[in-house]
Motif scaffolding. Sequence first.
Motif, mmCIF file in Angstrom:
data_model
loop_
_atom_site.group_PDB
_atom_site.id
_atom_site.type_symbol
_atom_site.label_atom_id
_atom_site.label_comp_id
_atom_site.label_asym_id
_atom_site.label_seq_id
_atom_site.Cartn_x
_atom_site.Cartn_y
_atom_site.Cartn_z
ATOM 1 N N LEU A 66 17.168 29.749 2.578
ATOM 2 C CA LEU A 66 15.708 29.886 2.688
ATOM 3 C C LEU A 66 15.147 30.730 1.546
ATOM 4 O O LEU A 66 14.067 30.446 1.026
ATOM 5 C CB LEU A 66 15.338 30.443 4.064
ATOM 6 N N ASP A 67 15.901 31.745 1.113
ATOM 7 C CA ASP A 67 15.445 32.536 -0.026
ATOM 8 C C ASP A 67 15.418 31.689 -1.299
ATOM 9 O O ASP A 67 14.492 31.765 -2.099
ATOM 10 C CB ASP A 67 16.345 33.768 -0.241
ATOM 11 N N ALA A 68 16.455 30.862 -1.470
ATOM 12 C CA ALA A 68 16.521 30.027 -2.681
ATOM 13 C C ALA A 68 15.398 28.994 -2.709
ATOM 14 O O ALA A 68 14.940 28.581 -3.775
ATOM 15 C CB ALA A 68 17.878 29.324 -2.756
ATOM 16 N N LEU A 69 14.928 28.592 -1.540
ATOM 17 C CA LEU A 69 13.884 27.559 -1.464
ATOM 18 C C LEU A 69 12.470 28.134 -1.560
ATOM 19 O O LEU A 69 11.505 27.365 -1.719
ATOM 20 C CB LEU A 69 14.012 26.792 -0.139
ATOM 21 N N ALA A 70 12.371 29.436 -1.469
ATOM 22 C CA ALA A 70 11.039 30.052 -1.394
ATOM 23 C C ALA A 70 10.154 29.629 -2.564
ATOM 24 O O ALA A 70 10.566 29.703 -3.724
ATOM 25 C CB ALA A 70 11.167 31.573 -1.348
ATOM 26 N N GLY A 71 8.976 29.121 -2.266
ATOM 27 C CA GLY A 71 7.998 28.790 -3.297
ATOM 28 C C GLY A 71 8.250 27.469 -4.013
ATOM 29 O O GLY A 71 7.489 27.096 -4.909
ATOM 30 N N VAL A 72 9.303 26.733 -3.631
ATOM 31 C CA VAL A 72 9.613 25.469 -4.320
ATOM 32 C C VAL A 72 9.007 24.299 -3.540
ATOM 33 O O VAL A 72 9.337 24.097 -2.374
ATOM 34 C CB VAL A 72 11.144 25.270 -4.434
ATOM 35 N N SER A 73 8.122 23.514 -4.174
ATOM 36 C CA SER A 73 7.480 22.409 -3.447
ATOM 37 C C SER A 73 7.957 21.046 -3.886
ATOM 38 O O SER A 73 7.769 20.068 -3.169
ATOM 39 C CB SER A 73 5.961 22.423 -3.619
ATOM 40 N N ASP A 74 8.515 20.929 -5.074
ATOM 41 C CA ASP A 74 8.905 19.615 -5.568
ATOM 42 C C ASP A 74 10.109 19.088 -4.771
ATOM 43 O O ASP A 74 11.130 19.772 -4.652
ATOM 44 C CB ASP A 74 9.276 19.720 -7.055
ATOM 45 N N ALA A 117 14.355 20.564 5.683
ATOM 46 C CA ALA A 117 13.602 20.748 4.426
ATOM 47 C C ALA A 117 12.912 19.461 3.985
ATOM 48 O O ALA A 117 11.835 19.515 3.392
ATOM 49 C CB ALA A 117 14.528 21.238 3.308
ATOM 50 N N VAL A 118 13.511 18.283 4.282
ATOM 51 C CA VAL A 118 12.853 17.033 3.878
ATOM 52 C C VAL A 118 11.863 16.556 4.943
ATOM 53 O O VAL A 118 11.265 15.496 4.819
ATOM 54 C CB VAL A 118 13.857 15.910 3.518
ATOM 55 N N ARG A 119 11.713 17.365 5.991
ATOM 56 C CA ARG A 119 10.698 17.066 7.005
ATOM 57 C C ARG A 119 9.556 18.072 6.915
ATOM 58 O O ARG A 119 8.773 18.236 7.844
ATOM 59 C CB ARG A 119 11.331 17.065 8.405
ATOM 60 N N ILE A 120 9.491 18.761 5.783
ATOM 61 C CA ILE A 120 8.385 19.671 5.505
ATOM 62 C C ILE A 120 7.862 19.286 4.136
ATOM 63 O O ILE A 120 8.587 19.398 3.148
ATOM 64 C CB ILE A 120 8.872 21.141 5.477
ATOM 65 N N ILE A 121 6.644 18.800 4.080
ATOM 66 C CA ILE A 121 6.109 18.441 2.774
ATOM 67 C C ILE A 121 5.720 19.730 2.062
ATOM 68 O O ILE A 121 5.030 20.578 2.618
ATOM 69 C CB ILE A 121 4.895 17.496 2.911
ATOM 70 N N GLY A 122 6.213 19.860 0.819
ATOM 71 C CA GLY A 122 5.897 21.060 0.053
ATOM 72 C C GLY A 122 6.890 22.175 0.318
ATOM 73 O O GLY A 122 8.021 21.934 0.734
ATOM 74 N N ASP A 123 6.454 23.402 0.095
ATOM 75 C CA ASP A 123 7.404 24.518 0.140
ATOM 76 C C ASP A 123 7.855 24.822 1.564
ATOM 77 O O ASP A 123 7.162 24.543 2.538
ATOM 78 C CB ASP A 123 6.820 25.762 -0.549
ATOM 79 N N VAL A 124 9.049 25.372 1.637
ATOM 80 C CA VAL A 124 9.684 25.647 2.927
ATOM 81 C C VAL A 124 9.557 27.136 3.239
ATOM 82 O O VAL A 124 9.929 27.970 2.420
ATOM 83 C CB VAL A 124 11.192 25.278 2.852
ATOM 84 N N THR A 125 9.002 27.446 4.389
ATOM 85 C CA THR A 125 8.969 28.847 4.829
ATOM 86 C C THR A 125 9.659 28.935 6.178
ATOM 87 O O THR A 125 9.824 27.927 6.871
ATOM 88 C CB THR A 125 7.525 29.368 4.993
ATOM 89 N N ARG A 126 10.024 30.137 6.566
ATOM 90 C CA ARG A 126 10.668 30.316 7.876
ATOM 91 C C ARG A 126 9.748 29.867 8.998
ATOM 92 O O ARG A 126 10.183 29.290 9.978
ATOM 93 C CB ARG A 126 11.094 31.780 8.048
#
Length: 305
Positions: free
Chosen positions: A86-94, A193-202
């Motif tokens: 989750l930390d590695a994904l923070a702020g990544v939307s692509d 993560a592929v069921r959340i459009i855009g960035d992933v947050t907790r």
Amino acid sequence: MVNTERFIQQAVSEIRELTGDARVVMALSGGVDSSVCAALAAQAIGERLEPIYVDTGLMRKGETERIRQLFGHLNLRIVDAADEFLDALAGVSDPEAKRKIIGERFIRVFEREAEKTGATVLLQGTIYPDRIESEGGIKSHHNVGGMPLGIAFTQVLEPLRDLYKDEVRDVAGALGLPREIQHRMPFPGPGLAVRIIGDVTREKVAVIREANAIAEEELVEEFRPWQCLAALVGLGTGVKGDIRLHGWIVAVRAVNSRDGMTADPLEVPYPVLFKIASRITAEIPSVARVVYDVTPKPPATIEYE
Ligand code: XMP
């Protein structure tokens, strides 16, 4: 695949021959692909198989406990890597960047765990459609295109590489795996993560995990879809009590398919859809709106990213 029994024999001897006396690490997600892979490898090399379940923090509700129950008898290691992912994904939307990050994290976790046991071979449950979609450039599946090769493993084995999903299910049956595994809906490697459009947050993960559980509870037993899911598709206005609020929009999707390459939406009766919408908005207060997706694949994919 011509013959299930022959496939099993060949796969078992291939795994045995190719691995020699090496220790073998594999990701056991609990889906039918990785479960079949583990069962084949357990037959082939017994204790030299080191299945690892990575809790990415992007798994379905109750998944870790389920895995413990189903596979506790194997040499199973459960790794809690949720913060790392989750930390590695923070702020990544692509979408592609998200997949790449997840694929890479997976491999790093494997490497770390394999180092502890001296495993040099990586076993993967990649099936034929995964390869086609990656090679065709549609998207990188986390277990193929997203994986940086040339790592600490001397070999990567993919015994299911030529099989379609329904063939993998036949193999699961022939191997005597529980029905629950044999008929389990596919769940993507990159998870929620592929069921959340855009960035992933907790917060988003918590919302969509609960929504997926509700969609599954209402749809799986009664309709036996090939796959059903809930995705977080955006924010919209709603009203709860007499207050207008900004809340999540959740899309529910249920499809039938043979192999995931094409899919048709399920004709879910309106009262069931209404119940799903009522439950999701009542049980998850931050959701303002629920929609049902009636788009076939193509043009839409099954997942949202
Ligand atoms: P799409 O969304 O491409 O999905 O229509 C087809 C099937 O593949 C699953 N899927 C994935 N599985 N890694 C996986 O292991 C992935 O990156 C991935 N993306 C999609 C999806 O759930 C469906 O069953």
